[in-house]
Design an enzyme around this catalytic site. Structure first.
Site, PDB file in Angstrom:
ATOM      1  CB  SER A   1      -0.823  -0.099   1.185  1.00 34.38           C
ATOM      2  OG  SER A   1      -1.531   1.377   1.296  1.00 34.38           O
TER       3      SER A   1
ATOM      4  CE1 TYR B   1      -3.694  -2.316   5.543  1.00 35.78           C
ATOM      5  CE2 TYR B   1      -2.950  -0.299   4.878  1.00 35.78           C
ATOM      6  CZ  TYR B   1      -3.337  -1.441   4.528  1.00 35.78           C
ATOM      7  OH  TYR B   1      -3.563  -1.959   3.273  1.00 35.78           O
TER       8      TYR B   1
HETATM    9  N1  LIG Z   1      -8.950  -1.681  -0.549  1.00 33.45           N
HETATM   10  C1  LIG Z   1      -8.196  -0.676  -0.518  1.00 33.45           C
HETATM   11  O1  LIG Z   1      -8.059   0.527  -0.961  1.00 33.45           O
HETATM   12  C2  LIG Z   1      -6.416  -1.099  -0.391  1.00 33.45           C
HETATM   13  C3  LIG Z   1      -5.469  -0.101  -0.750  1.00 33.45           C
HETATM   14  C4  LIG Z   1      -4.257  -0.575  -0.244  1.00 33.45           C
HETATM   15  C5  LIG Z   1      -4.031  -1.881  -0.086  1.00 33.45           C
HETATM   16  N2  LIG Z   1      -4.994  -2.857   0.267  1.00 33.45           N
HETATM   17  C6  LIG Z   1      -4.109  -3.904   0.346  1.00 33.45           C
HETATM   18  O2  LIG Z   1      -4.960  -4.956  -0.617  1.00 33.45           O
HETATM   19  C7  LIG Z   1      -5.433  -6.342   0.019  1.00 33.45           C
HETATM   20  C8  LIG Z   1      -6.667  -6.826  -0.048  1.00 33.45           C
HETATM   21  O3  LIG Z   1      -7.590  -5.701   0.298  1.00 33.45           O
HETATM   22  P1  LIG Z   1      -9.258  -5.473   0.392  1.00 33.45           P
HETATM   23  O4  LIG Z   1      -9.574  -3.936   0.361  1.00 33.45           O
HETATM   24  O5  LIG Z   1      -9.694  -6.414  -0.755  1.00 33.45           O
HETATM   25  O6  LIG Z   1      -9.751  -5.973   1.795  1.00 33.45           O
HETATM   26  P2  LIG Z   1     -11.136  -6.788   2.419  1.00 33.45           P
HETATM   27  O7  LIG Z   1     -12.169  -6.407   1.384  1.00 33.45           O
HETATM   28  O8  LIG Z   1     -11.062  -6.289   3.820  1.00 33.45           O
HETATM   29  O9  LIG Z   1     -10.567  -8.245   2.036  1.00 33.45           O
HETATM   30  C9  LIG Z   1      -9.482  -8.685   2.882  1.00 33.45           C
HETATM   31  C10 LIG Z   1      -9.409 -10.277   2.580  1.00 33.45           C
HETATM   32  O10 LIG Z   1      -8.235 -10.776   3.195  1.00 33.45           O
HETATM   33  C11 LIG Z   1      -8.716 -11.929   4.132  1.00 33.45           C
HETATM   34  N3  LIG Z   1      -8.081 -12.140   5.493  1.00 33.45           N
HETATM   35  C12 LIG Z   1      -7.871 -11.399   6.234  1.00 33.45           C
HETATM   36  N4  LIG Z   1      -6.964 -11.883   7.389  1.00 33.45           N
HETATM   37  C13 LIG Z   1      -6.810 -13.231   6.818  1.00 33.45           C
HETATM   38  C14 LIG Z   1      -6.322 -14.252   7.338  1.00 33.45           C
HETATM   39  N5  LIG Z   1      -5.656 -14.187   8.602  1.00 33.45           N
HETATM   40  N6  LIG Z   1      -6.095 -15.420   6.747  1.00 33.45           N
HETATM   41  C15 LIG Z   1      -6.621 -15.193   5.247  1.00 33.45           C
HETATM   42  N7  LIG Z   1      -7.356 -14.261   4.581  1.00 33.45           N
HETATM   43  C16 LIG Z   1      -7.503 -13.201   5.701  1.00 33.45           C
HETATM   44  C17 LIG Z   1     -10.131 -11.780   4.287  1.00 33.45           C
HETATM   45  O11 LIG Z   1     -10.963 -12.800   4.545  1.00 33.45           O
HETATM   46  P3  LIG Z   1     -11.947 -12.874   5.726  1.00 33.45           P
HETATM   47  O12 LIG Z   1     -13.394 -12.688   4.770  1.00 33.45           O
HETATM   48  O13 LIG Z   1     -12.160 -14.314   6.210  1.00 33.45           O
HETATM   49  O14 LIG Z   1     -11.920 -11.778   6.585  1.00 33.45           O
HETATM   50  C18 LIG Z   1     -10.493 -10.909   2.841  1.00 33.45           C
HETATM   51  O15 LIG Z   1     -10.757 -12.197   1.856  1.00 33.45           O
HETATM   52  C19 LIG Z   1      -4.744  -6.094   1.492  1.00 33.45           C
HETATM   53  O16 LIG Z   1      -3.519  -6.546   1.660  1.00 33.45           O
HETATM   54  C20 LIG Z   1      -4.802  -4.796   1.705  1.00 33.45           C
HETATM   55  O17 LIG Z   1      -3.925  -4.222   2.763  1.00 33.45           O
HETATM   56  C21 LIG Z   1      -6.199  -2.363   0.010  1.00 33.45           C
END
Ligand SMILES: NC(=O)c1ccc[n+]([C@@H]2O[C@H](COP(=O)([O-])OP(=O)(O)OC[C@H]3O[C@@H](n4cnc5c(N)ncnc54)[C@H](OP(=O)(O)O)[C@@H]3O)[C@@H](O)[C@H]2O)c1
Length: 229
Positions: free
Chosen positions: A136, A151
């Site tokens: 990120s 984070y």
């Molecule tokens: N959204 C943004 O704006 C943004 C920006 C920068 C970076 N990111 C990065 O992109 C990635 C995906 O983000 P997202 O926005 O899609 O987040 P999200 O919608 O909150 O989804 C997170 C995913 O990670 C899984 N997860 C969390 N803890 C876990 C664990 N211990 N073992 C296995 N799975 C786990 C969740 O599963 P459960 O459903 O079981 O909880 C879910 O599938 C992350 O690494 C995040 O930091 C996102």
């Protein structure tokens, strides 16, 4: 047909990466913590003509990783995408920190991706494949808002770990790319975020395509373009 392994594929960016990789003709090992409740992923798998296989994976658990390793065996993996991540609960500022939560966030966001990657490294090496990691902009040193410090530093640590790993793996023909997906409309990003999961995933997959051993160990935006650490 290339094989992708994606963590956290039941919702958000991971789900869209799984859908799009399968639509492009890849075989996708789509992992999530609770396959029985992963309704959207089940729908995507049903519509994928057998390309998406759903597997259980809790990324912080050695037992869960070992069970998936047993299931996959020595199959080559062309692209391993470490996507699973959490924001962590507040308070997480420099002057008010929940330390148990800080350790939890580091465990999921920084340590687990290395744990998963090392478990499946032989599979990626067998394909001379690629390792992608969802980082990120909040993990960069130029990011000046400390209100989500757990984070932010978890992504800074992630960058550090995978930069070193990239150097180690270059001679083995495996490349590594760290990815900023934009501010994406997911549970984590929230409804006000500016980028759709579809546009983000499309950009991320393009960035993974463009990653080579020569370009290994870089932090790239989903919109193409290298970012400063
Ligand atoms: N959204 C943004 O704006 C943004 C920006 C920068 C970076 N990111 C990065 O992109 C990635 C995906 O983000 P997202 O926005 O899609 O987040 P999200 O919608 O909150 O989804 C997170 C995913 O990670 C899984 N997860 C969390 N803890 C876990 C664990 N211990 N073992 C296995 N799975 C786990 C969740 O599963 P459960 O459903 O079981 O909880 C879910 O599938 C992350 O690494 C995040 O930091 C996102």
């Amino acid at each position: 047909m290339p094989t992708y392994l994606i963590t956290g594929a039941n919702r958000g960016i991971g789900l869209e990466l799984a859908r799009q990789a399968a639509a492009r003709g890849a075989r996708v090992i789509a992992t999530c913590r609770d396959p029985g409740h992963a309704m959207e992923l089940q729908k995507a798998a049903s519509a994928s003509d057998g390309k998406i296989e759903i597997c259980q994976l809790e990324v912080t658990s050695d037992e869960s990783i070992a069970a998936l390793k047993t299931r996959i065996g020595t199959q080559p993996i062309d692209v391993l995408i470490n996507n699973a991540g959490i924001m962590g609960k507040d308070p997480q500022t420099p002057v008010n920190m929940d330390f148990a939560e800080l350790e939890h966030v580091l465990s999921v966001n920084s340590i687990a991706p290395l744990r998963v990657t090392l478990a499946f490294l032989a599979n990626v090496e067998a394909a001379k494949g690629k390792i992608a990691v969802l980082s990120s902009i909040m993990g960069t040193f130029g990011y000046n808002d400390g209100s989500k410090l757990a984070y932010c530093v978890s992504k800074t640590a992630l960058n550090g770990i995978f930069r070193h790993l990239a150097r180690e793996l270059k001679s083995r023909g495996v490349s590594v790319v760290l990815l900023h997906p934009g501010w994406v409309r997911t549970d984590m990003g929230g409804a006000a975020a500016t980028v759709s999961p579809e546009d983000s995933a499309r950009g991320l997959l393009g960035e993974i395509d463009a990653c080579t051993v020569e370009k290994t160990g870089r932090l790239m935006s989903f919109q193409r373009g290298e970012m400063a650490w």
